[in-house]
Design an enzyme around this catalytic site. Structure first.
Site, mmCIF file in Angstrom:
data_model
loop_
_atom_site.group_PDB
_atom_site.id
_atom_site.type_symbol
_atom_site.label_atom_id
_atom_site.label_comp_id
_atom_site.label_asym_id
_atom_site.label_seq_id
_atom_site.Cartn_x
_atom_site.Cartn_y
_atom_site.Cartn_z
ATOM 1 N N SER A 77 -7.932 -5.759 -5.586
ATOM 2 C CA SER A 77 -7.902 -4.524 -4.811
ATOM 3 C C SER A 77 -9.328 -4.081 -4.504
ATOM 4 C CB SER A 77 -7.188 -3.439 -5.634
ATOM 5 O OG SER A 77 -7.402 -2.152 -5.095
ATOM 6 N N TYR A 110 -5.203 1.212 -13.725
ATOM 7 C CA TYR A 110 -5.043 0.280 -12.609
ATOM 8 C C TYR A 110 -6.401 -0.273 -12.185
ATOM 9 C CZ TYR A 110 -3.975 -1.484 -7.922
ATOM 10 O OH TYR A 110 -3.851 -2.292 -6.801
#
Length: 260
Positions: free
Chosen positions: A139, A152
């Site tokens: 990401s 995360y």
């Protein structure tokens, strides 16, 4: 990398980027296998994408990965590509005193330990194949902190580091190692942020366009793929990391400032 006539396993393939990958790779003439935890969603995928193969499995469970390996390699011995896409992203206030010590690391098991275990289990098989590859989906948040989703972000940074090391260790094998540094996109993963203070939905990339870019990157052997805003984040993370952190810290500031 040639993206036709492969046998491809995608974790977390029932929605979002996993669904887009499955749909587009199937259209290109590949045998596509997806996993997911929800049996009903897997059944829906078989209706949406005729020809797709599905297995109910949970990447956070080591025993499930071992069983998945046995089932997939038995039924699809030509498996030559693994896409580690399954992931979970939560808004978490570290100020919350009720946070459970087991639950707090759930994303670590899914987003980081899951791909590591999947690779370790499937690697011996992949080494025997021609045109073999592993793609780990990280990401833009792997390049910068995102305070509202601290676990995360940590998992994606860890997966990025692991992927780089994996690529070095496999350089003398026939297995190519790719990383998709995915920017925010309009998927169920990001729907939770729609009403969060400071969040701008206009920054989200269309998932179909994101995966189109990923496929081109794979075909061109671009081992690190940066669609859309991910390119800018990469540059800014080097030139102005403090500015990036300040901007990211504005998203969900009210949630993060909850008092003990």
């Amino acid at each position: 990398m040639k993206l036709q006539n492969n046998t491809i396993l995608i974790t977390g393939g029932t929605s979002g980027l996993g669904y887009e990958f499955a749909s587009k790779l199937l259209t290109l003439g590949n045998t596509v296998i997806i996993t997911g935890r929800n049996l009903a969603k897997l059944n829906e995928m078989r209706e949406k994408l005729p020809g797709i193969h599905t297995f109910q499995s949970d990447v956070s469970d080591p025993e499930a990965i071992i069983q998945l390996y046995t089932d997939v390699t038995t039924q699809f011995p030509t498996l030559n590509m693994l896409i580690n896409n399954a992931g979970e992203m939560r808004t978490i206030s570290l100020n919350d005193p009720s946070t459970n010590l087991t639950d707090i690391t759930r994303e670590v098991e899914i987003n980081l330990m899951g791909p590591i275990r999947m690779v370790q289990q499937f690697l011996p098989h992949l080494k025997k194949q021609s045109n073999a590859a592993i793609l780990n989906v990280t990401s833009g948040i792997a390049l910068m902190p995102f305070p509202i989703s601290p676990i995360y972000g940590a998992t994606k940074s860890g997966l990025r580091s692991y992927t780089k090391s994996l690529r070095v260790q496999l350089k003398n094998t026939g297995v190519k190692v790719f990383e998709l540094v995915a920017p925010g996109s309009s998927t169920p993963l990001n729907d939770q942020f729609m009403n969060v203070d400071g969040f701008d939905p206009k920054m989200m990339m269309d998932p179909g366009k994101l995966i189109d870019t990923a496929i081109k990157g794979l075909e061109n052997d671009n081992f690190e793929i940066y669609p859309g805003l991910a390119k800018m984040i990469k540059i800014m993370s080097r030139l102005a990391p403090a500015f990036l952190l300040k901007q990211a810290g504005k998203v969900g500031a009210k949630i993060m400032e909850n008092e003990e």
